[in-house]
Design an enzyme around this catalytic site. Structure first.
Site, PDB file in Angstrom:
ATOM      1  N   SER A 121       0.815  -1.216   0.000  1.00 30.96           N
ATOM      2  CA  SER A 121       0.000   0.000   0.000  1.00 30.96           C
ATOM      3  C   SER A 121       0.851   1.269   0.000  1.00 30.96           C
ATOM      4  CB  SER A 121      -0.891   0.012   1.244  1.00 30.96           C
ATOM      5  OG  SER A 121      -0.071   0.065   2.402  1.00 30.96           O
ATOM      6  N   ASP A 170      11.667   5.742   5.265  1.00 33.93           N
ATOM      7  CA  ASP A 170      10.635   4.893   5.873  1.00 33.93           C
ATOM      8  C   ASP A 170      11.011   4.469   7.284  1.00 33.93           C
ATOM      9  OD1 ASP A 170       9.727   5.207   3.355  1.00 33.93           O
ATOM     10  OD2 ASP A 170       9.915   3.110   2.750  1.00 33.93           O
TER      11      ASP A 170
HETATM   12  C1  GLA Z   1      10.051   3.815  -0.811  1.00 30.51           C
HETATM   13  C2  GLA Z   1      11.455   3.815  -0.225  1.00 30.51           C
HETATM   14  C3  GLA Z   1      11.802   5.179   0.378  1.00 30.51           C
HETATM   15  C4  GLA Z   1      11.520   6.312  -0.591  1.00 30.51           C
HETATM   16  C5  GLA Z   1      10.137   6.165  -1.222  1.00 30.51           C
HETATM   17  C6  GLA Z   1       9.901   7.158  -2.314  1.00 30.51           C
HETATM   18  O1  GLA Z   1       9.098   3.957   0.201  1.00 30.51           O
HETATM   19  O2  GLA Z   1      11.580   2.820   0.748  1.00 30.51           O
HETATM   20  O3  GLA Z   1      13.139   5.187   0.790  1.00 30.51           O
HETATM   21  O4  GLA Z   1      12.511   6.411  -1.555  1.00 30.51           O
HETATM   22  O5  GLA Z   1       9.921   4.864  -1.744  1.00 30.51           O
HETATM   23  O6  GLA Z   1       9.911   8.438  -1.806  1.00 30.51           O
END
Ligand code: GLA
Length: 385
Positions: A121, A170
């Site tokens: 998601s 993240d």
């Molecule tokens: C994923 C990656 C993050 C980031 C996003 C895009 O969630 O895990 O590190 O690069 O994509 O912003």
């Protein structure tokens, strides 16, 4: 404890005789700043009230016992047997592997985990799994790592066994979140500031496209490579060390002929998105929601046309949102190729908006979307011992 935490604890008590601590490890949203965490940018994520719960206890043996409640599957290994495997096992084993690489001695422990982040998601269930385990082990074995070190350890873990060369956003957001606050994360210096999310009568709503186009992680790594390739040219031509130092997309355009069209488009997006996120942070702090929302739409346009990580389903939802006067901004969120869109919507209009969007999306794609009204939570924490 909510019902998911209670379920995890009950499973633990049925399977093991050790006395566990229970931890919460949240997923994350990202307001703006996409695909620039690995390009020295700023991003604006927040930890959320959907996440992964862990029950973990030292067991006094040399065996590590995992049970993944959401997959109804267990795994027992000794530290000597840590290696790459499939699916959820890769995420937990990769975290163990990173502690070993740091020279930490992991003893035997029992562990049950489960959560409510819909997979694929874009809310970062993998970071929540990794961060929750890293935090719990750091706690029960007294490894003494701080939250930033734990986030960096989890990033390395994601690169290693799962093989996704993700940025720091993240895991950083999941581990460092603060209730009702947004994190403005400087991904070059790995520092952050918080500010309260004040949406004056609006709420954040995620719409789950329920599609997650295959090869997303492969495509993610391809985007990262394109940026690296572009940076080789830009370093030389513009005498800079990082995307952050490039003043405007016009500077990138001067060297368009030295890159493939795909590389050029990615570099253009990155330079624009870094500037956009800084501007967006200022607007949000000044309560200029309208201005902020416009930047969300601009971000989506760039993700779709330049960075090429959107898909018809996400584009459809953002277009619907843009045509609705009660939505101040919307865009695809996270790595891309589906997952959720993030929308800022007037509170009293949320119900109607969800109903209308659900019907239109179903007509177009024969898929029932899911909608989530988000609350911002604290980062990873122990909730009982
Ligand atoms: C994923 C990656 C993050 C980031 C996003 C895009 O969630 O895990 O590190 O690069 O994509 O912003």
């Amino acid at each position: 404890m909510n019902s998911i935490a209670t379920n995890v604890l009950n499973i633990f008590n049925n399977k093991f005789s050790s006395q566990p601590n229970v931890y919460y490890s949240p997923g994350r949203i990202n307001l703006i700043g996409e695909h620039i965490d690995y390009n020295d940018g700023y991003v604006m994520p927040a930890a959320i009230d959907k996440g992964v719960y862990y029950a973990v206890a030292v067991n006094g043996t040399s065996t590590i016992n995992f049970f993944a409640a959401d997959f109804n599957e267990g795994l027992s290994v000794s530290v000597a047997e840590i290696k790459k495997m499939d699916g959820w096992k890769n995420y937990v084993l990769s975290v163990l592997n990173e502690f070993v690489l740091l020279g930490k001695t992991i003893g035997g422990f029992d562990c049950v985990f489960g959560g409510d982040i819909p997979r694929g998601s874009g809310m970062s269930s993998s970071a929540a799994v990794e961060g929750g385990l890293a935090y719990a082990l750091n706690d029960i074995f007294n490894f003494g790592l701080n939250r930033v070190e734990l986030a960096l350890l989890c990033q390395r873990a994601e690169h290693n066994f799962p093989g996704v060369n993700c940025g720091i956003m993240d895991m950083y957001a999941s581990i460092n979140g603060k209730k009702d606050h947004v994190i403005l994360l400087d991904c070059k210096n790995i520092t952050h500031e918080y500010f309260p999310l004040q949406l004056s009568g609006h709420k954040i709503v995620l719409l789950n496209t329920k599609v997650h186009h295959t090869l997303a992680s492969g495509e993610y790594n391809v985007r990262r490579k394109r940026c690296e390739e572009g940076m080789v040219v830009l370093k030389k031509e513009l005498n800079v060390q990082s995307f952050r130092e490039i003043k405007s997309a016009a500077d990138v355009e001067l060297h368009k002929d030295k890159m493939t069209p795909e590389v050029y488009n990615c570099c253009k997006f990155v330079v624009e998105e870094i500037a956009r996120t800084q501007k967006a942070a200022a607007l949000l702090q000044q309560n200029d929601l309208k201005g902020f929302g416009q930047l969300m739409y601009a971000c989506h346009e760039g993700l779709s046309k330049l960075y090429d990580v959107s898909c018809p389903e996400s584009d459809f939802l953002v277009l619907l949102a843009a045509g609705n006067e009660n939505v101040v901004g919307a865009r695809q969120m996270g790595g891309g190729f589906g997952g959720c869109t993030i929308n800022i919507i007037k509170e009293e209009a949320i119900e109607d908006f969800i109903a209308e969007t659900t019907a239109a999306y179903k007509k177009q794609f024969s898929i029932e979307i899911e909608a989530y009204v988000m609350e911002l939570s604290n980062g990873t924490e122990k909730i009982s011992s």
